[in-house]
Design a protein around this motif. Structure first.
Motif, PDB file in Angstrom:
ATOM      1  N   ARG A   5      -6.297   3.352   5.892  1.00  0.00           N
ATOM      2  CA  ARG A   5      -6.294   2.070   5.615  1.00  0.00           C
ATOM      3  C   ARG A   5      -6.494   1.672   4.498  1.00  0.00           C
ATOM      4  N   ASN A   6      -7.441   3.008   2.936  1.00  0.00           N
ATOM      5  CA  ASN A   6      -7.676   2.618   1.842  1.00  0.00           C
ATOM      6  C   ASN A   6      -6.926   2.213   0.984  1.00  0.00           C
ATOM      7  N   ARG A   7      -5.822   2.624   1.707  1.00  0.00           N
ATOM      8  CA  ARG A   7      -4.011   2.024   0.770  1.00  0.00           C
ATOM      9  C   ARG A   7      -3.154   0.800   1.833  1.00  0.00           C
ATOM     10  N   GLY A   8      -3.268   1.779   2.377  1.00  0.00           N
ATOM     11  CA  GLY A   8      -2.306  -0.044   3.403  1.00  0.00           C
ATOM     12  C   GLY A   8      -3.112  -1.423   3.552  1.00  0.00           C
ATOM     13  N   THR A   9      -1.255  -2.443   3.399  1.00  0.00           N
ATOM     14  CA  THR A   9      -2.116  -3.738   3.511  1.00  0.00           C
ATOM     15  C   THR A   9      -1.606  -4.428   4.457  1.00  0.00           C
TER      16      THR A   9
ATOM     17  N   VAL B 129     -11.259   8.305   0.244  1.00  0.00           N
ATOM     18  CA  VAL B 129     -10.301   8.851   0.520  1.00  0.00           C
ATOM     19  C   VAL B 129      -8.627   8.305   0.465  1.00  0.00           C
ATOM     20  N   VAL B 130      -8.304   8.903  -0.134  1.00  0.00           N
ATOM     21  CA  VAL B 130      -6.783   8.499  -0.012  1.00  0.00           C
ATOM     22  C   VAL B 130      -5.797   9.730  -0.135  1.00  0.00           C
ATOM     23  N   LYS B 131      -4.491   9.515   0.337  1.00  0.00           N
ATOM     24  CA  LYS B 131      -3.449  10.841   0.629  1.00  0.00           C
ATOM     25  C   LYS B 131      -2.981  10.117  -1.042  1.00  0.00           C
ATOM     26  N   ALA B 132      -3.218  11.371  -1.517  1.00  0.00           N
ATOM     27  CA  ALA B 132      -2.567  11.776  -3.102  1.00  0.00           C
ATOM     28  C   ALA B 132      -1.069  11.949  -2.580  1.00  0.00           C
ATOM     29  N   CYS B 133      -0.451  12.132  -1.131  1.00  0.00           N
ATOM     30  CA  CYS B 133       1.339  11.985  -1.504  1.00  0.00           C
ATOM     31  C   CYS B 133       1.627  11.074  -0.923  1.00  0.00           C
TER      32      CYS B 133
ATOM     33  N   GLY C  75       0.440  -1.105  -0.162  1.00  0.00           N
ATOM     34  CA  GLY C  75       0.343   0.230   0.428  1.00  0.00           C
ATOM     35  C   GLY C  75       0.630   1.229  -0.167  1.00  0.00           C
ATOM     36  N   GLY C  76       2.159   1.156   0.170  1.00  0.00           N
ATOM     37  CA  GLY C  76       3.008   2.064   0.211  1.00  0.00           C
ATOM     38  C   GLY C  76       2.502   3.408   1.761  1.00  0.00           C
ATOM     39  N   GLN C  77       2.007   2.715   2.464  1.00  0.00           N
ATOM     40  CA  GLN C  77       1.826   3.735   3.848  1.00  0.00           C
ATOM     41  C   GLN C  77       2.813   4.126   4.785  1.00  0.00           C
TER      42      GLN C  77
ATOM     43  N   HIS D 218      -6.383  -2.093   4.460  1.00  0.00           N
ATOM     44  CA  HIS D 218      -7.283  -2.961   6.505  1.00  0.00           C
ATOM     45  C   HIS D 218      -8.584  -2.300   6.676  1.00  0.00           C
ATOM     46  N   GLY D 219      -9.010  -1.333   5.303  1.00  0.00           N
ATOM     47  CA  GLY D 219     -10.293  -1.017   5.558  1.00  0.00           C
ATOM     48  C   GLY D 219     -11.243  -2.315   5.180  1.00  0.00           C
ATOM     49  N   THR D 220     -10.128  -2.767   4.171  1.00  0.00           N
ATOM     50  CA  THR D 220     -11.402  -4.121   3.696  1.00  0.00           C
ATOM     51  C   THR D 220     -11.760  -4.639   4.289  1.00  0.00           C
ATOM     52  N   VAL D 221     -10.683  -5.490   5.230  1.00  0.00           N
ATOM     53  CA  VAL D 221     -10.171  -6.297   6.416  1.00  0.00           C
ATOM     54  C   VAL D 221     -11.195  -5.881   7.598  1.00  0.00           C
TER      55      VAL D 221
END
Lengths: 787, 263, 161
Positions: B101-105, C56-60, B29-31, B74-77
């Motif tokens: 949570r919408n990106r991190g996996t 919603v996501v962080k574009a950065c 997710g790149g977070q 995380h959001g899906t979980v």
């Protein structure tokens, strides 16, 4: 006057529409044709001698246009300090040079060493990594007490020690204060730390320099609270550019809180580089960079003693503070722990004798300067904490001990130079007692107990000095600037009115509030009124926005200029209606002759001013443009009484703000909605300082809390809804609007309120804790509870 | 950031192949990774983004095991595990913030094994199995100290299998700035005993608190934990947010609260 | 460079992007959509929040290349079709939910995401949802109030001044 846009109306903000639709124009949104980018290579050690800088390899890297080093600025000025403090012995403070780029030594982590200008930012960063630095690391001076020890390493080799100044106020009272403390029935002593903060406006700083080869003019776009001041400081003291060849523009600015007052090295570099390279040069700070290059705040170590007589009247206050200046003197740094701090040590009380000693210290840390409240929070915190401690030691009610000592007659000459013009501290406390529901506190404490939590109640009173002035007084105190404000009011032929103000809005809502005042004065519809700010090309001069001064000083200048416009328009109207000027009235945008039905519309008068066919040319000039400079007669003195209830989790030490109630006196209020918002924001910053925020250095001068990973910014779930009130203030007696300023109150009044509440909570649980230093983090509370 | 290429395969096989390149690095997710890249603390030649691989995104129950694809956010979980494993869903719902949570996996979090991350506590407490493109690794073998795991270079977490406990809860005491766990405790009760895993606290990363496991296996109650001595603070992280002794103290408090929350 | 195609505020756009080009850089520099702001470099402040495929996501903290084929909405795409402020935007103005305006786009994007999933959030839910949005000006009071008002709740009583 339409109810929704005159003085006292909660007019919705016109600037919101652009911010809500993404059409604001912040400095980083500005990109100029042919723009190059600069990256600063900064010191990663706190203190070191620069033995060599080899840029040869870096200069050969792709896209590199130029690499600047300290040598490029050797012949130019350093970043100037705008305030000279005179010490206890009549000597001027020590004022070491603050070079644009480090020269000879680096003095804090983040000190800029090289500026790499390249076609792209990535190229500039790549090249910066290829620069070979030969820096001999020196011992870092971090702790202020150690910095003052004999034989301590010197931050500045040309000084004899690390002491900037040793200031005493009021020096003549020193012996009397000592004597009063010796003879007191009771003395309460408290040692405390006012924690170092990083201001953190959400918009990081940005500078874009531009040079017009045809005219020879330089332009700087910058994130500033006071573009005129930057023009003066940078032009006259650093780069040697006369003001008429330099334009500084501060467009939409994303918050400042003091940190965007100062003239910074990056501004000078971008302006200088643009001229040298004949290219626009842009710098955008990252947040990580901001932590080590924006001026920090507070950072005092203090011992305060409060003397009381048998009747619990305060007889003297003696306080001694070490104030961190950091590695260099930032623009207004020396004034903060002195004139903005010592002058508030009487607080809301009749204490007859005050002595405040401040020793300002150079360390290998980021420079420290004003931040929301600036000196006044430090004064309020120590005074209100020691009063609270005294009340606990003496077993008296914290409200009663304050009431017993309140100043009740105004004007009141304090023993610390300032004269309070108006106020009513008992009424503020009455309001607070009613609104904070103290009667219900015992029941709420029981409810908390059932949840396993300790509830505490903290009380605080404060007074601040805002709208710093007058110029001739601050000049005597060491200010190297005037502290007036200017406004030009231009009315066009078709009747529209533009105010060009030296005040600068970076969140305060001037574009909405200033027209409310004009609308009230003229009866014009708000959409006929425009506010222009933030561009030195438009406004004659400006001291900018800080110290809660915009409406009190800038607003007053606007009122004066508008009065001149109205007077001139009355002359024209009198001519048009062939009536006596003294009979002309302006109501709802129409000029009429008193006692008659003769009238002439606003637009007819403005048209006549610009098409002066039927016009008293022998008496007045055509046109409608007036300028006023307003230099206030005195500071303004907002005051307040605050109450906070906290819940402490005794198992973890976590403190939660349960309720926060304020009663403020801001004098007359122009827009209650906006004033509420200013208080809310100040409270969150104060709560942040009290519970969360701490700029923490290790012994090597490395900033440990150098990002939001470790510097705890208050978030939405750290604060409750606030209950704020500022009705029925006592008007300021010396400005035309009767206003006092509201920007800093929340940040000034909140820290002692919170800590007083935490101590109350802990003591209610049987813990013998009489102080916890800020930030009152869970781990500190837990440690305090362990004894 | 340094310059690099980015590749976005749509299958695990393609991702594994892409990761064979010199200095290639997987991007979940790149977070955590993207902020690291911004600081120029990593210098990959190529990033292989796993976000385009649909086969890595799922939450499904098979018998008493909840299987979560490595690329599941995380959001899906938080949404999709709520019915079958509410304790895990609640943990996921409190990681970072909604955008994170919408990106991190889950795969990214376990591969990184940040000592303050939440998922390692769940995986270790549940005795989860970490499935990669090449093998299955038991959680007890997987976590090998802070930022260190059993993963080999180029190995991708494709699935995490959680045996669903009878009762479970995660309690986190947040570090006030980052909102990562200053101390986080996952308690999982199974028919054959209780497992307790602690994140945020130790210099060695996530660990099992065996004294608590023993006590809770005997009696699953807050009182059972209350009597325990705190774990040894000398092995705990000590920083500006809290001493080792404080963290050790919090381990006890958070364990007790997790037991209460588990019901 | 990689070619990406995505839909931004309803319009399809194709551009060449660098491998390390963040979505926020793509939006601000290539598309000149400067309403999306950058307030930190550790993925915490939320000033850069946008919606990608409705979330919603962080574009950065996302690369532009990863938005291949995605539907992206920024603050510039949040007003009503006739240009008037949306319910959430209007509530921010009505309740003074912004001061300097820098965090505001991110706040609006977060608020919109919240209300989509939770049409009547409690105060605690709003505050929890805003964990990743830092505001330095407002003390959050009027932001929380605005979001609750935008959800149709009566904020007169709960957010008494």
């Amino acid at each position: 006057m339409p109810k929704d846009n005159g003085i006292g109306a909660s007019t919705k903000r016109r600037e919101d529409v652009r911010f809500l639709t993404g059409t604001g124009n912040y400095t980083d949104d500005i990109n100029l044709y042919g723009q190059a980018y600069v990256h600063f290579l900064r010191s990663d050690v706190a203190h070191g001698r620069i033995n060599g800088i080899d840029t040869a390899a870096a200069e050969a890297m792709p896209g590199v246009l130029r690499i600047f080093t300290g040598a490029d600025f050797e012949a130019l000025g350093g970043l100037p300090c705008g305030w000279q403090v005179t010490d206890r012995f009549g000597q001027p403070m020590k004022e070491p040079k603050h070079p644009v780029l480090a020269h000879g030594k680096v003095r804090h982590v983040g000190d800029p060493i090289c500026a790499v200008v390249a076609e792209t930012l990535d190229q500039a960063r790549d090249a910066a990594e290829a620069i070979v630095l030969d820096i001999e690391e020196l011992p870092a001076v971090v702790d202020m007490r150690k910095a003052l020890e004999e034989g301590a390493t010197l931050v500045h080799d040309d000084l004899t020690d690390n002491l900037c100044y040793d200031w005493g106020f009021v020096e003549e009272n020193k012996e009397a204060v000592d004597e009063a403390i010796r003879n007191a029935a009771h003395v309460t002593t408290l040692e405390l730390i006012n924690n170092r903060l990083v201001p953190n406006p959400m918009e990081p700083r940005v500078a874009v320099g531009d040079f017009n080869a045809a005219s020879g003019d330089s332009t700087l776009y910058t994130t500033s609270q006071n573009p005129h001041v930057i023009r003066l400081l940078m032009g006259a003291f650093v780069l040697g550019i006369p003001e008429h060849k330099l334009r500084v523009v501060a467009p939409d600015v994303g918050g400042g809180f003091g940190s965007k007052i100062y003239h910074y090295a990056e501004e000078a570099l971008c302006t200088f580089a643009a001229k040298a390279l004949r290219r626009p040069v842009k710098w955008t700070s990252t947040r990580s960079e901001a932590f080590m290059s924006d001026a920090h705040a507070r950072d005092h170590v203090t011992k305060i003693e409060l003397a009381l007589d048998a009747d619990h009247k305060f007889t003297a206050v003696r306080t001694s503070t070490l104030a961190n200046m950091g590695a260099y003197l930032s623009t207004f740094a020396p004034s903060i722990p002195t004139w903005l701090h010592g002058t508030l040590m009487a607080g809301n009380y009749t204490t007859p004798l005050v002595y405040c000693n401040v020793r300002a210290v150079f360390t290998n840390t980021v420079p420290v300067d004003a931040y929301r409240g600036a000196g006044r929070p430090e004064a309020t915190y120590q005074l209100e904490r020691v009063i609270d401690k005294a009340a606990r030691e003496l077993g008296v009610d914290p409200i009663e001990i304050r009431r017993k000592n309140f100043v009740t007659e105004f004007p009141y000459q304090t023993p610390v130079a300032v004269e309070y013009d108006s106020g009513d501290f008992h009424r503020l406390m009455d309001k607070l007692e009613a609104r904070a529901d103290f009667a219900g506190f015992a029941a709420r404490r029981e409810e908390s107990k059932k949840k396993g939590l300790l509830r505490g109640l903290g009380i605080n009173c404060f007074i601040e000095a805002c709208g710093i002035a007058p110029s001739n007084l601050v000049g005597q105190l060491g200010a190297r600037a005037g502290l007036y404000e200017s406004a030009t009011v231009r009315v066009n032929a078709t009747g529209g009115l533009v105010v060009m103000t030296g005040s600068h809005s970076h969140g305060q809502g001037h574009e909405t509030v200033f027209p409310q005042v004009i609308a009230e004065m003229t009866g014009l519809d708000a959409n006929m009124i425009e506010i222009s700010h933030g561009d030195t090309a438009n406004t004659p001069m400006g001291m900018g926005t800080y110290g809660s001064r915009s409406i009190a000083v800038g607003g007053s200048a606007m009122v004066r200029a508008t009065e001149k416009i109205i007077n001139k328009m009355k002359k024209i109207a009198a001519h048009l209606m062939e009536a006596a000027e003294s009979d002309i009235e302006l109501r709802d945008g129409t000029f009429s002759v008193a006692g008659t039905d003769k009238s002439v519309a606003w637009g007819d008068v403005t048209l006549a001013a610009y098409v002066p066919h039927n016009y008293p040319l022998e008496d007045i000039e055509p046109g409608l443009e007036e300028t006023a400079f307003y230099d206030p007669a005195n500071f303004t003195y907002p005051a307040g009484a605050y109450a906070c209830e906290v819940e402490v989790d005794p198992e973890t030490g976590r403190v939660t703000i349960a309720r926060f109630t304020t009663a403020d006196d801001f004098g007359n209020v122009m827009n209650p909605m906006i004033v509420d918002g200013q208080v809310h924001g100040g409270l969150a910053q104060g709560i942040g300082q009290a519970l969360l925020e701490n700029a923490s250095y290790d012994e090597n001068g490395q900033l440990l809390s150098a990002s939001y990973m470790d510097y705890a910014m208050p978030r939405a779930d750290d604060v409750p809804f606030f209950s704020v009130d500022h009705s029925n203030g006592t008007p300021c007696t010396h400005n035309p609007l009767g206003v006092k300023g509201c920007g800093e109150a929340g940040a000034i009044g909140s820290t002692p309120t919170v800590v007083n509440a935490v101590v109350d909570a802990l003591q209610s649980g049987g813990y013998k804790v009489d102080h916890v230093d800020m930030p009152v983090t869970p781990s500190r509370v837990w440690a305090a509870m362990q004894g | 950031m340094y310059g690099f290429e980015i590749e976005r395969p749509t299958s695990v096989a393609d991702a594994v192949a892409a990761l064979g390149a010199d200095e290639a690095q997987a991007l979940g997710g790149g977070q955590t990774l993207i902020p690291t890249l911004k600081q120029r603390l990593a210098m990959p030649s190529k990033l292989v983004a796993l976000s385009g691989i649909a086969e890595l995104r799922y939450v499904r129950r098979e018998g008493d095991v909840l299987k979560i694809g490595g690329g599941t956010t995380h959001g899906t979980v938080a949404r999709e595990a709520a019915g079958n494993f509410p304790g895990l869903a609640a943990l996921a719902a409190k990681i970072g913030d909604p955008a994170v949570r919408n990106r991190g996996t889950i795969g990214g979090s376990l591969a990184n094994n940040d000592p303050s991350a939440c998922y390692p506590a769940a995986a270790l407490a549940c005795g989860a199995t970490i499935v990669t493109n090449s093998r299955e690794i038991a959680a007890d073998d997987y976590f090998q100290g802070m930022f260190t795991t059993a993963l080999e270079e180029g190995e991708i977490v494709t699935e995490v299998r959680f045996p669903i406990p009878e009762k479970a809860a995660y309690t986190k005491f947040e570090q006030p700035a980052s909102r990562f766990a200053l101390v986080g405790v996952f308690v999982a009760k199974y028919a054959d005993g209780v497992r307790v895993a602690v994140t945020g606290a130790s210099n060695d990363g996530v660990f099992r608190w065996s004294a608590a496991e023993e006590a809770l296996s005997g009696s699953f109650s807050a009182d059972a934990v209350a009597g325990l001595a705190a774990p040894d603070g000398s092995d705990m992280i000590s920083d500006l947010h809290g001493s080792g002794a404080y963290r050790a103290h919090l381990v006890g408090v958070m364990t007790k609260r997790a037991v209460v929350a588990a019901g | 460079m990689t070619e990406v195609t995505m839909t931004v505020n309803g319009k399809s756009v194709s551009r060449a992007v660098r491998g390390n080009e963040l979505l926020v850089e793509f939006l601000r520099e290539q598309l000149r959509l400067t309403g999306t702001h950058v307030g930190c470099d550790t993925s915490q402040c939320g000033a850069c929040n946008v919606h990608v495929n409705g979330e919603v996501v962080k574009a950065c903290t996302m690369f532009a290349a990863e938005a291949q084929g995605a539907e992206v909405t920024t603050i510039e795409g949040m007003a009503n079709a006739d240009g008037s402020l949306s319910t959430i935007q209007q509530a921010f103005q009505d309740h003074h939910g912004l001061q300097c305006g820098f965090c505001t786009p991110g706040m609006v994007m977060s608020a919109a995401a919240l209300l989509k999933d939770n049409p009547k959030p409690s105060e605690a839910e709003v505050r929890h949802h805003l964990q990743g949005n830092i505001c330095r000006c407002t003390g959050y009071h009027n932001i929380v109030k605005a979001i609750m008002a935008a959800s149709g709740q009566d904020v007169g009583a709960i957010a008494a001044e």
